[in-house]
Design a protein around this motif. Structure first.
Motif, short mmCIF file in Angstrom:
data_model
loop_
_atom_site.label_atom_id
_atom_site.label_comp_id
_atom_site.label_asym_id
_atom_site.label_seq_id
_atom_site.Cartn_x
_atom_site.Cartn_y
_atom_site.Cartn_z
N ILE A 148 65.68 15.27 42.77
CA ILE A 148 64.65 16.28 42.47
C ILE A 148 64.98 16.99 41.15
O ILE A 148 64.12 17.15 40.28
N PHE A 149 66.26 17.40 40.99
CA PHE A 149 66.63 18.17 39.80
C PHE A 149 66.41 17.35 38.53
O PHE A 149 65.77 17.82 37.58
N PHE A 150 66.89 16.11 38.52
CA PHE A 150 66.77 15.35 37.27
C PHE A 150 65.34 14.89 37.03
O PHE A 150 64.94 14.75 35.87
N SER A 151 64.56 14.69 38.09
CA SER A 151 63.14 14.40 37.87
C SER A 151 62.47 15.59 37.21
O SER A 151 61.69 15.43 36.27
N ALA A 152 62.78 16.79 37.70
CA ALA A 152 62.23 18.00 37.10
C ALA A 152 62.63 18.07 35.63
O ALA A 152 61.82 18.40 34.76
N MET A 153 63.90 17.73 35.35
CA MET A 153 64.38 17.81 33.97
C MET A 153 63.70 16.79 33.07
O MET A 153 63.64 16.95 31.86
N SER A 154 63.20 15.69 33.68
CA SER A 154 62.61 14.65 32.84
C SER A 154 61.20 15.01 32.38
O SER A 154 60.77 14.54 31.34
N GLY A 155 60.49 15.82 33.14
CA GLY A 155 59.09 16.03 32.77
C GLY A 155 58.62 17.46 32.57
O GLY A 155 57.64 17.71 31.88
N LEU A 156 59.32 18.43 33.17
CA LEU A 156 58.77 19.78 33.19
C LEU A 156 58.84 20.50 31.84
O LEU A 156 58.17 21.50 31.64
N SER A 157 59.65 19.99 30.89
CA SER A 157 59.72 20.67 29.60
C SER A 157 58.47 20.39 28.77
O SER A 157 58.17 21.10 27.82
N HIS A 158 57.74 19.35 29.15
CA HIS A 158 56.59 18.92 28.36
C HIS A 158 55.55 20.01 28.19
O HIS A 158 54.85 20.06 27.19
N ILE A 159 55.48 20.89 29.17
CA ILE A 159 54.44 21.91 29.19
C ILE A 159 54.46 22.79 27.93
O ILE A 159 53.42 23.16 27.41
N PHE A 160 55.66 23.12 27.44
CA PHE A 160 55.74 23.92 26.21
C PHE A 160 55.98 23.06 24.98
O PHE A 160 55.50 23.38 23.90
N VAL A 161 56.74 21.97 25.16
CA VAL A 161 57.02 21.10 24.01
C VAL A 161 55.72 20.55 23.45
O VAL A 161 55.54 20.46 22.23
N ARG A 162 54.77 20.24 24.33
CA ARG A 162 53.48 19.72 23.89
C ARG A 162 52.76 20.70 22.96
O ARG A 162 52.21 20.31 21.93
N GLU A 163 52.81 21.98 23.33
CA GLU A 163 52.13 22.98 22.50
C GLU A 163 52.73 23.04 21.10
O GLU A 163 52.02 23.22 20.12
N GLU A 164 54.07 22.87 21.03
CA GLU A 164 54.71 22.91 19.71
C GLU A 164 54.42 21.64 18.93
O GLU A 164 54.13 21.69 17.73
N GLU A 165 54.47 20.49 19.62
CA GLU A 165 54.29 19.23 18.91
C GLU A 165 52.87 19.08 18.38
O GLU A 165 52.65 18.57 17.29
N GLN A 166 51.90 19.52 19.17
CA GLN A 166 50.51 19.39 18.73
C GLN A 166 50.07 20.62 17.94
O GLN A 166 48.93 20.73 17.55
N GLN A 167 51.00 21.55 17.75
CA GLN A 167 50.75 22.76 16.97
C GLN A 167 49.56 23.55 17.49
O GLN A 167 48.73 24.03 16.74
N THR A 168 49.47 23.63 18.80
CA THR A 168 48.40 24.40 19.42
C THR A 168 48.89 25.75 19.92
O THR A 168 48.11 26.53 20.45
N SER A 169 50.21 26.02 19.76
CA SER A 169 50.73 27.23 20.38
C SER A 169 50.18 28.49 19.72
O SER A 169 49.99 29.50 20.40
N ASP A 170 49.91 28.44 18.41
CA ASP A 170 49.39 29.65 17.76
C ASP A 170 48.01 30.01 18.30
O ASP A 170 47.71 31.18 18.51
N THR A 171 47.18 29.00 18.51
CA THR A 171 45.85 29.26 19.08
C THR A 171 45.99 29.87 20.47
O THR A 171 45.30 30.82 20.82
N LEU A 172 46.94 29.31 21.22
CA LEU A 172 47.15 29.80 22.58
C LEU A 172 47.59 31.27 22.55
O LEU A 172 47.18 32.07 23.40
N ARG A 173 48.42 31.61 21.55
CA ARG A 173 48.87 33.00 21.43
C ARG A 173 47.68 33.94 21.21
O ARG A 173 47.70 35.08 21.65
N LEU A 174 46.67 33.45 20.49
CA LEU A 174 45.52 34.30 20.19
C LEU A 174 44.64 34.51 21.40
O LEU A 174 44.10 35.59 21.60
N VAL A 175 44.47 33.47 22.22
CA VAL A 175 43.45 33.56 23.26
C VAL A 175 43.95 34.19 24.55
O VAL A 175 43.14 34.64 25.36
N ALA A 176 45.27 34.22 24.78
CA ALA A 176 45.72 34.74 26.08
C ALA A 176 46.99 35.57 25.91
O ALA A 176 47.79 35.30 25.02
#
Lengths: 229, 226
Positions: free
Chosen positions: B65-93
């Motif tokens: 369970i732990f290593f499965s969590a480590m394999s995928g759960l970071s994507h939630i924030f890494v995606r925002e940085e990679e696609q450069q959508t985090s600034d927009t997200l900061r504005l809307v919420a």
């Protein structure tokens, strides 16, 4: 400029030096051997203070991390990271001294005793803290994120200290200072040397911490000068 | 009252947004499910016929369970940085709403994974759980804790380089209190001990969940807005 603003520090250095000499002499010559142990019981005068400093350094690092998040002064980040670096060093010292003692008394260097487990976790936290710092380029981001991590880790530590020993059986000597069992109590001379050593190691920690902070300040000033020129 | 309801509303929107985005690419879902199934098969293939005791099987389950969590759960924030959508997200919420939304997504993902992986584990290992209620409760509480730690650490490492390696390194020391109690409790549940004996583990898991969740909500603002 860095030296002259605190003349009392010279006195402090001499005092610490003399104090530690007395602690070393006291631990070997004054304090008697604990009953049931051979000379190995003397490790208590070095192992416990070193472990205490490792935890204290962690606390200091967390306090300066909180201060950094409140005030955003790079000075606080220097204190937090320097203290963490020292904590790492002292945690290694505590692990090594404890492990050598364990080999002699318990028969093996390592047996996942709860105290051994918690010191390993402390080492892991420090290592993770520095891994995080080295992975970030910007100074402000580095300071801020490592401060957050330091606080998160600090919230975890009490759970480790209370949870792990509850689940796993321990051989580690428990609290010989405040116990009510007369047989496990420290004799007065052992107790005196012990607390003197605790105090001495705390002074040594403060001394190295000041040195480390000075070095970091100079480094920072040099990078600032390079940026300007 | 209104401010709270808008906070929760916004958190719900963030959750829905991540859900839609996830089903467009299925990156995290693929990563976490395939990783878990692969690990499960490796474990059961290598030690399956040995007939191990609950004391060994419950740590193995939590390692998966732990290593499965480590394999995928970071994507939630890494995606925002990679696609450069985090600034927009900061504005809307507001920051809190974002953390809550992302946390909910990670918790749902991890629990969804366990609904698949835990029965498979029991089948492959030929394991009979003698206290199913206690077993389910401890896995639920444990994974809520793991997903909380994973979400806040994901937010930290999304700002750093060498993210993949850092994620597990930073998460492990903080997850350890959860793992220790969860492994202990799961072992007891498999062995069929009554709920009363597992109360200590529930208390620690719950207390740690509350503490780490509160700390994460308070600290998230400092990670998100630099």
């Amino acid at each position: 400029m860095l030296k002259n603003d605190r003349p009392w520090f010279h006195g402090f250095k001499i005092f610490t030096f003399v104090w530690m000499i007395f602690v070393i002499i006291g631990s070997i010559k004054v304090a008697p051997e604990a009953t049931g142990f051979v000379s190995t019981s003397r490790v208590v005068f070095f192992h416990v203070p070193v472990a205490w400093v490792a935890v204290l350094a962690f606390l200091v690092s967390a306090v300066f991390s909180i201060r950094y998040l409140r005030k955003k002064q790079m000075e606080d980040d220097i204190w937090a990271s320097s203290s963490a670096a020292l904590g790492f060093l002292f945690a290694i010292l505590a692990t090594v001294t404890g492990s050598m003692w364990a080999k002699h008394e318990w028969g093996s260097y390592w047996n996942w005793d709860p105290r051994e487990t918690s010191i390993v976790i402390l080492l892991l936290i420090y290592a993770a803290y520095f891994a995080l710092r080295s992975a970030i380029d910007s100074q402000e981001t580095k300071a801020q994120l490592s401060a957050v991590y330091s606080i998160l880790a600090f919230v975890t530590v009490p759970f480790l200290i209370f949870v792990v020993p509850r689940v796993i059986f321990t051989l580690h000597p428990q609290n010989p200072i405040f116990t009510n069992e007369p047989k496990q109590r420290m004799t007065p001379s052992i107790r005196w040397v012990f607390f003197a050593s605790l105090f001495g190691f705390t002074l040594v920690y403060y001394w190295i911490l000041r040195l480390k902070v000075d070095i970091e300040r100079i480094k920072q000033r040099m990078t600032e000068m390079e940026d300007k020129s | 009252m209104t401010s709270r309801s808008t906070l929760l509303h916004k958190a719900w929107y963030v959750f829905q947004k991540d859900l839609h985005q996830e089903f467009r690419t299925r990156y995290a879902i693929n990563a976490i499910f395939l990783f878990a199934v692969t690990t499960l098969i490796v474990v059961s293939f290598s030690i399956g016929p040995a007939g191990l005791s609950a004391q060994v099987l419950s740590p193995l389950l939590w390692i998966i369970i732990f290593f499965s969590a480590m394999s995928g759960l970071s994507h939630i924030f890494v995606r925002e940085e990679e696609q450069q959508t985090s600034d927009t997200l900061r504005l809307v919420a507001p920051a809190n709403a974002i953390f809550l939304g992302k946390w909910l997504f990670n918790a749902v993902l991890l629990i969804g994974l366990e609904i698949l992986i835990v029965p498979l584990y029991l089948i492959f290992m030929n394991l009979e759980v003698k206290n199913p209620g206690g077993f389910a409760a401890i896995i639920l509480l444990g994974s809520l804790g793991v997903s909380t730690v994973a979400t806040i650490i994901a937010a930290i490492i999304s700002r750093a380089s060498a993210r993949g390696a850092l994620f597990a390194v930073l998460s492990f020391p903080i997850t350890l209190p959860i793992l220790v109690s969860a492994i202990h409790g799961t072992g007891m549940a498999i062995a069929g001990r009554p709920m009363v004996e597992m109360m200590g583990d529930y208390q620690i898991l719950f207390a740690f969940l509350v503490v780490i969740f509160t700390a994460s909500v308070l600290l998230f603002e400092f990670i998100w807005i630099i």
